[in-house]
Write a protein that holds these residues in place. Structure first.
Motif, PDB file in Angstrom:
ATOM      1  N   TYR A  65      -3.897   3.732   0.362  1.00 30.97           N
ATOM      2  CA  TYR A  65      -4.566   2.903  -0.644  1.00 30.97           C
ATOM      3  C   TYR A  65      -3.690   1.703  -1.027  1.00 30.97           C
ATOM      4  N   PRO A  66      -4.273   0.508  -1.038  1.00 27.68           N
ATOM      5  CA  PRO A  66      -3.541  -0.670  -1.533  1.00 27.68           C
ATOM      6  C   PRO A  66      -3.129  -0.471  -2.993  1.00 27.68           C
TER       7      PRO A  66
ATOM      8  N   ALA B  46       0.850  -1.192   0.000  1.00 29.81           N
ATOM      9  CA  ALA B  46       0.000   0.000   0.000  1.00 29.81           C
ATOM     10  C   ALA B  46       0.884   1.241   0.000  1.00 29.81           C
ATOM     11  N   ASP B  47       0.306   2.338  -0.469  1.00 32.33           N
ATOM     12  CA  ASP B  47       0.985   3.620  -0.509  1.00 32.33           C
ATOM     13  C   ASP B  47       0.844   4.297   0.864  1.00 32.33           C
TER      14      ASP B  47
END
Lengths: 353, 353
Positions: B108-109, B102-103
Motif C-alpha cells: 500500500y502507498p 509504499a509499505d
C-alpha cells in the motif's frame, strides 16, 4: 501580496476511487467494459508502435511491487501495482494500483488515477476481448474458478462482449461463491454454484481460472479439460504462481500478450523457453490465426500487460471532460520563469505565511 | 444509505507543491537541506541493503521520462521524473517530478508527493554532502557555472553543509546570472557575477557545473582546472549530455553514486567501461578514501540516484505528523471484504447517485 496562480499545466487531473465508482455508474458498467475493450483492441492494432518492456518488479518475501511503463510515442503511461496474496487475510486488497499518463512532448503528467477498480475492469475487458477472437462459436456458458475480487468483473465483461449468459461458479471457499451469487443476482445471469472444479466445468465452453495463491497450484488437471473449450487463465501472474497442469499447456494452443513477460510470469513459465505461443496482437490484426476449428483447445495465458493499462487510462482520460469526475491536483511546480524555481519558493513565503 | 467510510489505509497522504513550499518555509530552507542531507548520508551507510537498479528510461526526440525505483526491504519508493531541455524555451520546467513511498509488507502507498521542488533540494543536499567528504579543507569559495533552476539550491546547500560564503557566477545567458544575484541577495553570500567560465573559476576551491543542454558540451576544458579543487559536475545526467572535457576526467579522481547508472549517464560515459571510479557510499562508510591530499582534483560525477529520492521522501514523511502539511488522497480502493470489490462498487451506486 498573493502568489501568481499556477498555470493550467501545474494541475494534474486526478480520478479518486470515489470518482471512478461514480464514473462507472454514470456510464454503466457494461458500456464501460465494452469501451475499455475497444481502446485495448485499438492499441493491439497499434502494437508495433509501443515502447514495450517487461514490468519492473521489486520482490519481497510477502509480495511484489511493480511499475509497468509504456509509450506510444505521443503519450507515456505507467501503472504502479502490488501483489500481496496474504493481504486478504489481513482485510486488505491483494492488488492495489494507480496509474499515470504524461505528454511525451513535455514530460508533464496529464492524468493520475486510482487503478485498483480500473485494473479490475481492464483485466476483465482484456479477457473478454481475447475470448471474442478465440472462444468457440455460440459459447453461452462460462466456468469461473476462483470467486475473488476479479470474478464478477470477468462475468460482466464476458456478458457484455461475448454474450455469456450462464455462469458455473467454484471456489475452495464456498463463502466466496456465495458472494458472487449475491453480487450477480438480478444481472440476468443463470448462476450455478458448484461443489468442485470438475463439476463447474461441465458444459462450459469457456473456463476462467482466477485464483490468487502465490505458489504452483493445479486448479485444472489435464483429464478435466475436454476438446473445443477456451481457457482464460488469468490467476498466474508472477514467477512461482501458476494454475494449470503443464499437460494442458501441451495440448492447447497458447495465446499471450507479450512473450518476454509471459514466459517469466505466466502459465508457460512451466514450459521450455522456446514453447510455441501466438501473440494476441497478431490474432487481432489478422496476421496470425486465432481459433482454427471447433475441437481445438485455445488458452489465453493472461498476465496483464502495460499497454492494456495504457488503453484503460486513455479511455478514462477521454471521459473526463464530459463527466467532470476528477479533481485538479497541485502536483507540478510551475514558476512563471522556469529557471526561477527558487524565486517561486521565495515569493510563496511572502504570499502565504 | 451512506457508503461505509473507507479505512485509514485507503487514504494516501499527498504533499502538493503549495504544501511543499509551506513546509520549506516552516522548517527553514537551510535546516531542511541539512535534514535531507542527513537522511541521504544515513541511507548511504545502509547502501548494501538497497534494491538498486538503473532508472527505467523512456527516451524520445525531445526528452526523457524516467522511473527510479528502490527499496530498503521495509519501504519501497520511486520517483517519476522527466528531462526536457527544450521546455524552458516554452515556459515550462526542464524537470518535473513526483514520488511515492509504499509499505513493502502490504504494497500500500503511504506517501505521494510533488518532487520538482523536493528534487531540487535533494540534488543540492547530495552535492553538498559529497563535498563535505571531498572538498579541500577550509573551502569558502564556490563557482557556479550554469545559473538555472538548480543553482540557488546548490548555493544554499553548500553554505548550510560546507560553509561556503563566496559565490562566483557564470551563465552563457547573463539574465540567468542576474536572477541568481537577485534571489541570493540578503542571504549573506559575497556574490560575484563573472563574464566567462574562466573568470568564474578564479580562486574557487569548489566548481559546480549545472548546465542543462542535451548534447556533448564542454563547459570546462582541461587547462582551466588547477590542482586542489573539487568539481561538482551535476548537469550531465543522460546519454549524450556531458559538461567536461575528458582530459579533466583523466587527471581527477572520480567519485560516483552508482557506477552502472553513471557509466551510462554521467561524465564518464566519455571514458572506457573500466575507467576507475570510487563509490560515494564507500567514502561515507570509510571503506574507501575520499580526498587524499591538498593538490588532488576530486570530481563528483553526480547524476542523481534513486536512493537519494528515497531518503528525501523518508525525511518528508517524518515531517508530516508534526506539520500537518498534507492532504489525504482517496487513491486506494478498500472494500470491507477485500474479495468484494464489486460489492463495494454496487454499494457506492446506492449511496452516491
Amino acid at each position: 501580496m498573493t502568489a501568481p496562480e499556477p498555470s493550467r499545466l501545474a494541475y494534474v487531473p486526478f480520478v479518486s476511487v470515489a470518482n471512478m465508482m461514480r464514473l462507472i455508474h454514470r456510464i454503466g458498467i457494461s458500456e464501460m467494459l465494452s469501451g475499455v475493450a475497444a481502446y485495448i483492441e485499438e492499441d493491439f492494432h497499434r502494437w508495433e508502435l509501443f515502447d514495450k518492456t517487461p514490468r519492473v518488479a521489486s520482490h519481497s518475501d510477502v509480495g511484489v511491487i511493480e511499475l509497468m511503463p509504456t509509450s506510444d510515442g505521443a503519450v507515456y503511461g505507467f501503472k504502479y501495482v502490488n501483489g500481496h496474496p496474504k493481504n486478504t487475510a489481513e482485510g486488505l486488497q491483494t492488488v492495489t494500483a494507480f496509474g499515470l499518463l504524461a505528454d511525451v512532448q513535455t514530460g508533464y503528467p496529464v492524468l493520475l488515477s486510482e487503478m485498483t477498480v480500473l485494473t479490475a475492469l481492464r483485466t476483465a475487458a482484456t479477457s473478454a476481448l481475447v475470448a471474442k477472437y478465440l472462444a468457440p462459436e455460440g459459447a453461452d456458458t462460462m466456468t469461473l474458478i476462483g470467486n475473488g475480487a476479479q470474478s464478477e468483473f470477468q462475468a460482466m465483461a464476458f456478458r457484455a462482449i461475448c454474450g455469456i449468459r450462464k455462469l458455473r461458479l467454484y471456489d475452495i471457499d464456498p463463502e466466496a461463491t456465495r458472494k458472487v451469487m449475491r453480487n450477480l443476482a438480478g444481472q440476468g445471469f443463470e448462476l450455478t454454484a458448484c461443489g468442485s472444479a470438475q463439476e463447474a466445468i461441465e458444459g462450459a465452453q469457456i473456463i476462467t481460472t482466477c485464483t490468487a495463491d502465490k505458489q504452483y497450484a493445479t486448479i485444472l488437471t489435464d483429464n478435466m479439460v475436454g476438446a473445443g473449450v477456451h481457457i482464460n487463465a488469468i490467476g498466474g501472474d508472477c514467477p512461482g504462481k501458476t494454475e494449470l497442469h503443464k499437460d494442458i499447456l501441451s495440448r492447447a494452443d497458447v495465446f499471450v500478450e507479450y512473450p518476454p513477460q509471459t514466459r517469466i510470469e505466466g502459465e508457460i513459465q512451466q514450459m521450455p523457453a522456446d514453447f510455441p505461443v501466438t501473440e494476441m496482437w497478431e490474432v487481432i490484426t489478422g496476421a496470425a490465426k486465432g481459433r482454427r476449428d471447433a475441437r481445438q483447445i485455445t488458452l489465453f495465458d493472461g498476465v496483464g500487460f502495460a499497454t492494456e493499462d495504457f488503453s484503460a487510462l486513455r479511455y478514462l482520460r477521454d471521459q473526463l471532460e464530459t463527466t467532470g469526475l476528477y479533481e485538479a491536483l497541485d502536483m507540478i511546480a510551475d514558476p512563471d520563469d522556469p529557471r526561477d524555481l527558487f524565486g517561486m519558493l521565495q515569493r510563496a513565503k511572502t504570499a502565504d505565511l
